[in-house]
Scaffold this motif. Structure first.
Motif, short mmCIF file in Angstrom:
data_model
loop_
_atom_site.label_atom_id
_atom_site.label_comp_id
_atom_site.label_asym_id
_atom_site.label_seq_id
_atom_site.Cartn_x
_atom_site.Cartn_y
_atom_site.Cartn_z
N HIS A 18 0.80 -1.23 0.00
CA HIS A 18 0.00 0.00 0.00
C HIS A 18 0.83 1.28 0.00
N GLY A 19 2.14 1.17 0.17
CA GLY A 19 3.00 2.34 0.16
C GLY A 19 3.34 2.83 1.56
N HIS A 20 4.38 3.64 1.62
CA HIS A 20 4.88 4.12 2.91
C HIS A 20 3.92 5.08 3.60
N ALA A 21 3.13 5.81 2.86
CA ALA A 21 2.14 6.69 3.49
C ALA A 21 1.11 5.85 4.25
N ARG A 43 -8.18 -4.00 14.78
CA ARG A 43 -9.27 -3.37 14.02
C ARG A 43 -8.69 -2.77 12.73
N PRO A 44 -9.29 -3.10 11.56
CA PRO A 44 -8.79 -2.55 10.30
C PRO A 44 -8.83 -1.01 10.31
N LEU A 45 -7.93 -0.44 9.55
CA LEU A 45 -7.80 1.02 9.48
C LEU A 45 -8.35 1.53 8.16
N PRO A 46 -9.40 2.36 8.21
CA PRO A 46 -9.85 2.98 6.96
C PRO A 46 -8.74 3.87 6.40
N TYR A 47 -8.41 3.66 5.14
CA TYR A 47 -7.34 4.43 4.52
C TYR A 47 -7.69 4.61 3.05
N ARG A 48 -7.84 5.88 2.65
CA ARG A 48 -8.23 6.21 1.29
C ARG A 48 -9.47 5.41 0.90
N ASP A 49 -9.38 4.57 -0.09
CA ASP A 49 -10.58 3.84 -0.54
C ASP A 49 -10.55 2.37 -0.12
N THR A 50 -9.77 2.08 0.91
CA THR A 50 -9.66 0.68 1.35
C THR A 50 -9.62 0.61 2.88
N ARG A 51 -9.53 -0.58 3.38
CA ARG A 51 -9.35 -0.80 4.82
C ARG A 51 -8.07 -1.62 4.99
N LEU A 52 -7.11 -1.03 5.67
CA LEU A 52 -5.83 -1.70 5.88
C LEU A 52 -5.96 -2.72 7.00
N PRO A 53 -5.54 -3.95 6.75
CA PRO A 53 -5.57 -4.95 7.82
C PRO A 53 -4.43 -4.67 8.80
N LEU A 54 -4.77 -4.55 10.06
CA LEU A 54 -3.75 -4.34 11.09
C LEU A 54 -3.74 -5.55 12.02
#
Length: 165
Positions: A55-58, A111-122
Motif C-alpha cells: 500500500h506504500g509508505h504513506a 481493528r482494520p484502518l480505513p485508509y483512502r478507498d480501502t481498509r488496511l488490515p492491522l
C-alpha cells in the motif's frame, strides 16, 4: 529554546509518543510507585513490511499513527504511558492491568484502518510482563521478559498475546 528541543527529542515526530528515552524515565517512576500491579507490554506490528510494500509508505505511516493512538488511549485509561521504540515497535507500562489482561487492546490493535478507498488490515503481537512476577521490579528485566513473551506470541501464529511472566 534548549528545553523545547529536549522535549521534542523525547517525542517521536510521526506518532507523538514518547521515544525510548522519554518513556523510560516515566515507566521507571510508574513501576516504582506500583510494583505489585504494574505491567510492561511490547507491541510489534505483524506483516508491517508487507503493508508498506503493498500500500506504500504513506499507508505504513498511517498504520503507525493509528497503532500509536490506540495504544496511547488504552494505556492512559489504565494510568499508564505508551512509547515508540522505533520502526513498528511500541511499548507501554500500565499501573493496573484489567482482569481480562490485554483483550481490549488486542481488539483495538486488530481493528482494520480505513485508509483512502480501502481498509488496511492491522495486526500485532504483544508481549506482556507483570512486574510483580519478577524477582526485582526492574524495568530492564520487565522489558526483557515482555520481549521474550512477544516472540513467543509471534511463534504461535502472531495476531495475539503471549502472557509471558
Amino acid at each position: 529554546m534548549l528545553t523545547r528541543r529536549l522535549a521534542s527529542a523525547r517525542r517521536d515526530p510521526l506518532t507523538g509518543l514518547h521515544t525510548r528515552a522519554g518513556w523510560t524515565s516515566r515507566a521507571e517512576r510508574l513501576i516504582g510507585r506500583h510494583p505489585e500491579t504494574a505491567a510492561v507490554l511490547l507491541v510489534d506490528l505483524d506483516h508491517f513490511k508487507d503493508l508498506n510494500d503493498t500500500h506504500g509508505h504513506a499507508a505504513g505511516d498511517a498504520a503507525l499513527v493509528a497503532t500509536a493512538e490506540r495504544l496511547r488511549t488504552w494505556s492512559s485509561r489504565l494510568h499508564g504511558i505508551a512509547g515508540r521504540l522505533g520502526g513498528d515497535e511500541f511499548v507501554a507500562v500500565v499501573c493496573h492491568l484489567p482482569a481480562d489482561g490485554t483483550a481490549g487492546l488486542t481488539a483495538e490493535l486488530h481493528r482494520p484502518l480505513p485508509y483512502r478507498d480501502t481498509r488496511l488490515p492491522l495486526a500485532a503481537s504483544v508481549g506482556l510482563c507483570r512486574v510483580a512476577d519478577l524477582p526485582l521490579p526492574v524495568l530492564t528485566d520487565a522489558l526483557s521478559a515482555a520481549d521474550n513473551s512477544m516472540y513467543l506470541a509471534k511463534g504461535h501464529g502472531r495476531r495475539g498475546i503471549h502472557p509471558g511472566r
